[in-house]
Design a protein around this motif. Structure first.
Motif, PDB file in Angstrom:
ATOM      1  N   CYS A  22       0.869  -1.172   0.000  1.00  0.00           N
ATOM      2  CA  CYS A  22       0.000   0.000   0.000  1.00  0.00           C
ATOM      3  C   CYS A  22       0.910   1.228   0.000  1.00  0.00           C
ATOM      4  N   TRP A  36      -5.739  -2.923   6.821  1.00  0.00           N
ATOM      5  CA  TRP A  36      -6.145  -3.694   5.653  1.00  0.00           C
ATOM      6  C   TRP A  36      -7.539  -4.248   5.905  1.00  0.00           C
ATOM      7  N   CYS A  96      -6.487  -1.085   1.458  1.00  0.00           N
ATOM      8  CA  CYS A  96      -5.787  -0.479   2.579  1.00  0.00           C
ATOM      9  C   CYS A  96      -6.470   0.846   2.922  1.00  0.00           C
TER      10      CYS A  96
END
Length: 124
Positions: A22, A36, A96
């Motif tokens: 991410c 997440w 994310c």
């Protein structure tokens, strides 16, 4: 404003591993907790894991404990989700999120910013 871009998804066999990344657009990423989440078809988005701004404190949903590891590299403005022992039920779009880590209950952060998601498919 923080833009988040996930990568690393794909197709993997059951028992295999994947690492999701991410990438954040701003250094302010280091001020935020990162989490997440995942959403399977026809289901609600669910919390998977969260890491605090420094990376020293992590939280996991029970179904991924011992299999997934969340981490971050603030020097690179990037967070990670290392996934192992994958199961078909882990199949989902993984997102994310980042925001203040001021919650004492799941998901342990306020989800101010979201990425666009990356597909993870685990075949049996």
């Amino acid at each position: 404003q923080v833009e988040l871009v996930e990568s690393g998804g794909g197709l993997v066999q059951a028992g295999g591993s994947l690492r999701l990344s991410c990438a954040a657009s701003r250094r302010t990423f280091s001020m935020y907790a990162m989490g997440w989440f995942r959403q399977a078809p026809g289901k609600e988005r669910q919390f998977v894991a969260t890491v605090n701004p420094s990376g020293g404190i992590t939280y996991y949903t029970d179904s991924v404990k011992g299999r997934f590891t969340i981490s971050r590299d603030n020097a690179k403005n990037t967070g990670y989700l290392q996934m192992g022992s994958l199961k078909p039920e882990d199949t989902a779009v993984y997102y994310c999120a980042a925001g203040p880590g001021n919650l004492s209950y799941p998901p342990y952060l306020r989800t101010d910013y979201w990425g666009q998601g990356t597909q993870v498919t685990v075949s049996s």
